[in-house]
Every structure is written in C-alpha cells, then in structure tokens.
Enzyme design. Structure first.
Site, PDB file in Angstrom:
ATOM      1  N   ASN A 178       0.842  -1.198   0.000  1.00 45.62           N
ATOM      2  CA  ASN A 178       0.000   0.000   0.000  1.00 45.62           C
ATOM      3  C   ASN A 178       0.876   1.247   0.000  1.00 45.62           C
ATOM      4  O   ASN A 178       1.972   1.267   0.578  1.00 45.62           O
ATOM      5  CB  ASN A 178      -1.013  -0.001   1.140  1.00 45.62           C
ATOM      6  CG  ASN A 178      -0.410  -0.147   2.517  1.00 45.62           C
ATOM      7  OD1 ASN A 178       0.624  -0.790   2.688  1.00 45.62           O
ATOM      8  ND2 ASN A 178      -1.049   0.439   3.509  1.00 45.62           N
ATOM      9  N   GLU A 217       0.391   5.246   0.672  1.00 41.65           N
ATOM     10  CA  GLU A 217      -0.527   6.297   1.132  1.00 41.65           C
ATOM     11  C   GLU A 217      -0.084   7.671   0.633  1.00 41.65           C
ATOM     12  O   GLU A 217       0.981   7.835   0.038  1.00 41.65           O
ATOM     13  CB  GLU A 217      -0.617   6.250   2.662  1.00 41.65           C
ATOM     14  CG  GLU A 217      -1.203   4.922   3.121  1.00 41.65           C
ATOM     15  CD  GLU A 217      -1.535   4.855   4.599  1.00 41.65           C
ATOM     16  OE1 GLU A 217      -1.069   5.714   5.381  1.00 41.65           O
ATOM     17  OE2 GLU A 217      -2.279   3.920   4.966  1.00 41.65           O
ATOM     18  N   CYS A 262      -4.043   0.664  -2.568  1.00 45.52           N
ATOM     19  CA  CYS A 262      -3.907  -0.563  -1.773  1.00 45.52           C
ATOM     20  C   CYS A 262      -2.830  -1.474  -2.359  1.00 45.52           C
ATOM     21  O   CYS A 262      -2.517  -1.408  -3.561  1.00 45.52           O
ATOM     22  CB  CYS A 262      -5.217  -1.335  -1.763  1.00 45.52           C
ATOM     23  SG  CYS A 262      -6.531  -0.565  -0.819  1.00 45.52           S
ATOM     24  N   GLU A 281      -3.008  -4.614  -3.057  1.00 46.37           N
ATOM     25  CA  GLU A 281      -3.525  -5.513  -4.099  1.00 46.37           C
ATOM     26  C   GLU A 281      -3.557  -4.799  -5.447  1.00 46.37           C
ATOM     27  O   GLU A 281      -3.176  -5.355  -6.482  1.00 46.37           O
ATOM     28  CB  GLU A 281      -4.946  -5.969  -3.751  1.00 46.37           C
ATOM     29  CG  GLU A 281      -5.060  -6.747  -2.458  1.00 46.37           C
ATOM     30  CD  GLU A 281      -5.306  -5.869  -1.243  1.00 46.37           C
ATOM     31  OE1 GLU A 281      -4.756  -4.744  -1.173  1.00 46.37           O
ATOM     32  OE2 GLU A 281      -6.056  -6.293  -0.360  1.00 46.37           O
ATOM     33  N   CYS A 334     -10.198  -4.795   0.244  1.00 44.60           N
ATOM     34  CA  CYS A 334     -11.287  -3.809   0.267  1.00 44.60           C
ATOM     35  C   CYS A 334     -12.176  -3.991  -0.971  1.00 44.60           C
ATOM     36  O   CYS A 334     -11.823  -4.693  -1.932  1.00 44.60           O
ATOM     37  CB  CYS A 334     -10.728  -2.386   0.347  1.00 44.60           C
ATOM     38  SG  CYS A 334     -10.203  -1.714  -1.242  1.00 44.60           S
ATOM     39  N   CYS A 390     -10.604  -3.048  -4.405  1.00 42.21           N
ATOM     40  CA  CYS A 390      -9.672  -4.066  -4.913  1.00 42.21           C
ATOM     41  C   CYS A 390     -10.425  -5.281  -5.428  1.00 42.21           C
ATOM     42  O   CYS A 390     -10.034  -5.881  -6.449  1.00 42.21           O
ATOM     43  CB  CYS A 390      -8.677  -4.458  -3.829  1.00 42.21           C
ATOM     44  SG  CYS A 390      -7.482  -3.147  -3.479  1.00 42.21           S
TER      45      CYS A 390
HETATM   46  N1  THU Z   1      -5.266  -1.377   2.510  1.00 39.48           N
HETATM   47  C1  THU Z   1      -4.709  -2.205   1.572  1.00 39.48           C
HETATM   48  O1  THU Z   1      -3.604  -1.963   1.079  1.00 39.48           O
HETATM   49  N2  THU Z   1      -5.415  -3.288   1.180  1.00 39.48           N
HETATM   50  C2  THU Z   1      -6.620  -3.649   1.711  1.00 39.48           C
HETATM   51  O2  THU Z   1      -7.222  -4.581   1.230  1.00 39.48           O
HETATM   52  C3  THU Z   1      -7.180  -2.911   2.838  1.00 39.48           C
HETATM   53  C4  THU Z   1      -6.580  -1.576   3.086  1.00 39.48           C
HETATM   54  C5  THU Z   1      -4.498  -0.214   2.956  1.00 39.48           C
HETATM   55  C6  THU Z   1      -5.016   1.109   2.473  1.00 39.48           C
HETATM   56  C7  THU Z   1      -4.480   2.051   3.537  1.00 39.48           C
HETATM   57  O3  THU Z   1      -3.154   2.418   3.187  1.00 39.48           O
HETATM   58  C8  THU Z   1      -4.423   1.205   4.794  1.00 39.48           C
HETATM   59  O4  THU Z   1      -4.497  -0.144   4.359  1.00 39.48           O
HETATM   60  C9  THU Z   1      -5.543   1.487   5.759  1.00 39.48           C
HETATM   61  O5  THU Z   1      -6.779   1.420   5.148  1.00 39.48           O
END
Ligand code: THU
Length: 137
Positions: free
Chosen positions: A42, A44, A53, A55, A91, A94
C-alpha cells in the site's frame, strides 16, 4: 507455487509499505497466468484519496507489464507495531479490480499471516454477483 511461498512474497512486499498516516501495512503477491509473480504494497498519500492498496499496486504493475490473466493473490496486513497476525481481507475497490481481470469462480484469494497460516476464498466468495465486463456485452 505453494500458498506459503506466495505468503512469504507478500510478507516481503509488506516491508516496503508506505503507510505513514494509518500505520496499517499491507503486502500482496499476485500470481499471473504466465507464471510470473507481481508484488505490491500500500502507498498512502497526504491527500488521503490517492492512496493505493497493496492488491491494486500488484495488479497495476502486472497489467502494465502486459499480463491479463491471473490465478491467485496472497494478502497480508496489520498495524506496523503489531505485525501481520490477523487475516486482512481485500477492500471493495480491490475486489472490483480483481473482477475486471479474473474468473470469479477460479481466482484464489489467500489471506495469510506472519505464521504462514491462511484462509482461502474465491473471488466469487468475496464478491458475490459481481459486476463485470460480461454485464456490458
Ligand atoms: N489497505 C490495503 O492496502 N489493502 C486492503 O485490502 C485494505 C486496506 C491499505 C489502504 C491504507 O493504506 C491502509 O491499508 C488502511 O486502510
């Protein structure tokens, strides 16, 4: 490639997570139909909504390399200070990206942890009645 090998690659990818705002670090390892593996973490952003994310990072790396078929993805996640002990499900956004490129009945989603334990689902399990390109044809 075994589930444990995929999870190990996802754990490696998680070490590159850029998550200064949530502190929640995610890694993914995506196995393409070609046999190649694509990892992602991920990423940010201070403006929050551009966050990507793990994925989707893996999918976008793979598709931008010409891959269009996928077999499985391993996902690991958890707060930085807690490691990757709990299973981290993808999520909704994704899941929808997976729906674009994967057969929902065949694509395997492996939720792993740092002990190399896992739960396995198909995309159809996690996105029932998903909307896909078939709906537009
Ligand atoms: N996140 C992911 O990378 N994948 C997921 O399936 C769930 C959430 C990340 C996004 C963000 O950087 C952090 O987790 C909190 O939501």
């Amino acid at each position: 490639m075994t589930e444990q090998e995929l999870i190990k690659r996802a754990l490696e990818a998680r070490t590159f997570s850029y998550a200064p705002y949530s502190g929640f670090q995610v890694g993914a390892a995506l196995l393409a139909g070609s046999g190649k593996l694509y990892t992602g973490c991920n990423i940010e952003n201070a403006a929050f909504t551009p966050t990507n994310c793990a994925e989707r990072t893996a999918f976008f790396k793979a598709v931008s390399d010409g891959e269009k078929e996928f077999l499985a993805i391993a996902i690991v996640g958890g707060k930085k200070e807690e490691g990757a002990k709990e299973f981290c499900a993808p999520c909704g956004v994704c899941r929808q990206v997976m729906m674009e490129f994967c057969d929902p009945e065949q694509f395997r989603i492996i939720l792993g942890n740092e002990n190399l334990e896992y739960q396995e689902y198909t995309l159809a399990d996690l996105l029932p009645e998903g909307f896909g390109k078939g709906n537009l044809s």
